[in-house]
Design a protein around this motif. Structure first.
Motif, PDB file in Angstrom:
ATOM      1  N   SER A 229     -18.252 -10.442 -10.419  1.00 43.20           N
ATOM      2  CA  SER A 229     -17.579 -10.641 -11.705  1.00 43.20           C
ATOM      3  C   SER A 229     -16.093 -10.871 -11.483  1.00 43.20           C
ATOM      4  N   GLY A 230     -15.437 -11.341 -12.511  1.00 40.32           N
ATOM      5  CA  GLY A 230     -14.000 -11.575 -12.432  1.00 40.32           C
ATOM      6  C   GLY A 230     -13.238 -10.308 -12.093  1.00 40.32           C
ATOM      7  N   GLU A 231     -13.735  -9.184 -12.575  1.00 38.24           N
ATOM      8  CA  GLU A 231     -13.071  -7.908 -12.288  1.00 38.24           C
ATOM      9  C   GLU A 231     -13.173  -7.578 -10.801  1.00 38.24           C
ATOM     10  N   ASP A 232     -14.344  -7.846 -10.191  1.00 39.08           N
ATOM     11  CA  ASP A 232     -14.535  -7.565  -8.773  1.00 39.08           C
ATOM     12  C   ASP A 232     -13.621  -8.428  -7.910  1.00 39.08           C
ATOM     13  N   THR A 233     -13.498  -9.709  -8.246  1.00 31.13           N
ATOM     14  CA  THR A 233     -12.635 -10.584  -7.461  1.00 31.13           C
ATOM     15  C   THR A 233     -11.174 -10.205  -7.651  1.00 31.13           C
ATOM     16  N   SER A 234     -10.815  -9.742  -8.830  1.00 32.89           N
ATOM     17  CA  SER A 234      -9.434  -9.290  -9.059  1.00 32.89           C
ATOM     18  C   SER A 234      -9.132  -8.070  -8.216  1.00 32.89           C
ATOM     19  N   LEU A 235     -10.091  -7.150  -8.131  1.00 31.85           N
ATOM     20  CA  LEU A 235      -9.892  -5.952  -7.300  1.00 31.85           C
ATOM     21  C   LEU A 235      -9.762  -6.330  -5.833  1.00 31.85           C
ATOM     22  N   LEU A 236     -10.595  -7.260  -5.386  1.00 29.44           N
ATOM     23  CA  LEU A 236     -10.531  -7.704  -3.999  1.00 29.44           C
ATOM     24  C   LEU A 236      -9.188  -8.376  -3.715  1.00 29.44           C
ATOM     25  N   SER A 237      -8.739  -9.236  -4.613  1.00 26.80           N
ATOM     26  CA  SER A 237      -7.456  -9.913  -4.437  1.00 26.80           C
ATOM     27  C   SER A 237      -6.311  -8.910  -4.370  1.00 26.80           C
ATOM     28  N   LEU A 238      -6.359  -7.926  -5.242  1.00 26.03           N
ATOM     29  CA  LEU A 238      -5.323  -6.889  -5.258  1.00 26.03           C
ATOM     30  C   LEU A 238      -5.347  -6.088  -3.963  1.00 26.03           C
ATOM     31  N   ALA A 239      -6.543  -5.724  -3.491  1.00 24.42           N
ATOM     32  CA  ALA A 239      -6.656  -4.946  -2.259  1.00 24.42           C
ATOM     33  C   ALA A 239      -6.142  -5.744  -1.055  1.00 24.42           C
ATOM     34  N   VAL A 240      -6.453  -7.041  -1.009  1.00 25.31           N
ATOM     35  CA  VAL A 240      -5.963  -7.882   0.084  1.00 25.31           C
ATOM     36  C   VAL A 240      -4.444  -7.982   0.022  1.00 25.31           C
ATOM     37  N   ALA A 241      -3.889  -8.182  -1.163  1.00 22.29           N
ATOM     38  CA  ALA A 241      -2.435  -8.273  -1.311  1.00 22.29           C
ATOM     39  C   ALA A 241      -1.760  -6.973  -0.875  1.00 22.29           C
ATOM     40  N   GLN A 242      -2.333  -5.838  -1.270  1.00 28.03           N
ATOM     41  CA  GLN A 242      -1.761  -4.558  -0.859  1.00 28.03           C
ATOM     42  C   GLN A 242      -1.877  -4.368   0.649  1.00 28.03           C
ATOM     43  N   GLY A 243      -3.025  -4.778   1.200  1.00 27.42           N
ATOM     44  CA  GLY A 243      -3.201  -4.690   2.645  1.00 27.42           C
ATOM     45  C   GLY A 243      -2.193  -5.542   3.391  1.00 27.42           C
ATOM     46  N   LEU A 244      -1.929  -6.744   2.892  1.00 32.02           N
ATOM     47  CA  LEU A 244      -0.922  -7.605   3.516  1.00 32.02           C
ATOM     48  C   LEU A 244       0.462  -6.975   3.438  1.00 32.02           C
ATOM     49  N   ASP A 245       0.766  -6.359   2.314  1.00 35.73           N
ATOM     50  CA  ASP A 245       2.070  -5.707   2.156  1.00 35.73           C
ATOM     51  C   ASP A 245       2.267  -4.575   3.155  1.00 35.73           C
ATOM     52  N   GLU A 246       1.177  -3.920   3.541  1.00 36.04           N
ATOM     53  CA  GLU A 246       1.269  -2.784   4.455  1.00 36.04           C
ATOM     54  C   GLU A 246       1.365  -3.204   5.923  1.00 36.04           C
ATOM     55  N   LEU A 247       1.052  -4.460   6.215  1.00 34.62           N
ATOM     56  CA  LEU A 247       1.129  -4.930   7.596  1.00 34.62           C
ATOM     57  C   LEU A 247       2.581  -5.067   8.037  1.00 34.62           C
ATOM     58  N   PRO A 248       2.844  -4.859   9.341  1.00 40.54           N
ATOM     59  CA  PRO A 248       4.188  -5.159   9.859  1.00 40.54           C
ATOM     60  C   PRO A 248       4.497  -6.645   9.664  1.00 40.54           C
ATOM     61  N   ASP A 249       5.764  -6.963   9.561  1.00 34.59           N
ATOM     62  CA  ASP A 249       6.177  -8.342   9.287  1.00 34.59           C
ATOM     63  C   ASP A 249       5.594  -9.345  10.277  1.00 34.59           C
ATOM     64  N   VAL A 250       5.580  -9.008  11.576  1.00 33.05           N
ATOM     65  CA  VAL A 250       5.100  -9.969  12.575  1.00 33.05           C
ATOM     66  C   VAL A 250       3.613 -10.241  12.399  1.00 33.05           C
ATOM     67  N   GLN A 251       2.842  -9.242  11.996  1.00 32.16           N
ATOM     68  CA  GLN A 251       1.415  -9.448  11.766  1.00 32.16           C
ATOM     69  C   GLN A 251       1.174 -10.208  10.468  1.00 32.16           C
ATOM     70  N   ARG A 252       1.899  -9.858   9.431  1.00 33.46           N
ATOM     71  CA  ARG A 252       1.747 -10.552   8.153  1.00 33.46           C
ATOM     72  C   ARG A 252       2.071 -12.032   8.317  1.00 33.46           C
ATOM     73  N   GLN A 253       3.090 -12.319   9.107  1.00 36.43           N
ATOM     74  CA  GLN A 253       3.522 -13.696   9.320  1.00 36.43           C
ATOM     75  C   GLN A 253       2.399 -14.535   9.940  1.00 36.43           C
TER      76      GLN A 253
END
Length: 133
Positions: A62-86
């Motif tokens: 559902s749209g809610e599930d994909t929104s949760l996944l997108s949010l979790a991925v974005a938060q996960g990217l934010d938590e990565l060190p800059d060199v890994q995120r890059q």
């Protein structure tokens, strides 16, 4: 293609390297490499289109599930060190190959692979931890 070959020759001479001994042979190799890169990119795009079409036809969350996944991925990217995120952004969002990332960042290909492996493992752990996937 011809413009790309000429550009590569101009870049080579502008960087101070000497011109190839046999320019026509060098140009043929460069043109061949450019053509292979172009075909690989087309195949990669076609496979991506096929995967997206398959996702559309399969049972989608559902749209809610994909929104949760997108949010979790974005938060996960934010938590990565800059060199890994890059490297993750360049690989998966800009669709650059490992060699292209290494050239862009001026680091060895092995370093790119290592950072990608570590970052993907951390993102996967984060998603499983949050039970999003």
């Amino acid at each position: 293609g011809v413009q790309q070959v000429r550009l590569r020759l101009l870049e080579r001479t502008a960087s101070g390297r000497e011109a190839p001994r046999d320019v026509s042979a060098w140009a043929a190799v460069v043109a061949s490499n450019l053509a292979m890169d172009w075909h690989r990119a087309r195949r990669r795009q076609a496979r991506l289109g096929e995967r997206l079409a398959a996702l559309r036809q399969s049972d989608q969350p559902s749209g809610e599930d994909t929104s949760l996944l997108s949010l979790a991925v974005a938060q996960g990217l934010d938590e990565l060190p800059d060199v890994q995120r890059q490297v993750v952004v360049l690989r998966f969002y800009a669709d650059l190959p490992v060699r292209g990332i290494a050239e862009e960042l001026g680091i060895p290909e092995g370093t790119v692979k290592s950072r990608l492996h570590t970052a993907v493992r951390a993102l996967r752990a984060r998603l499983h931890e949050d039970e999003v996937v």
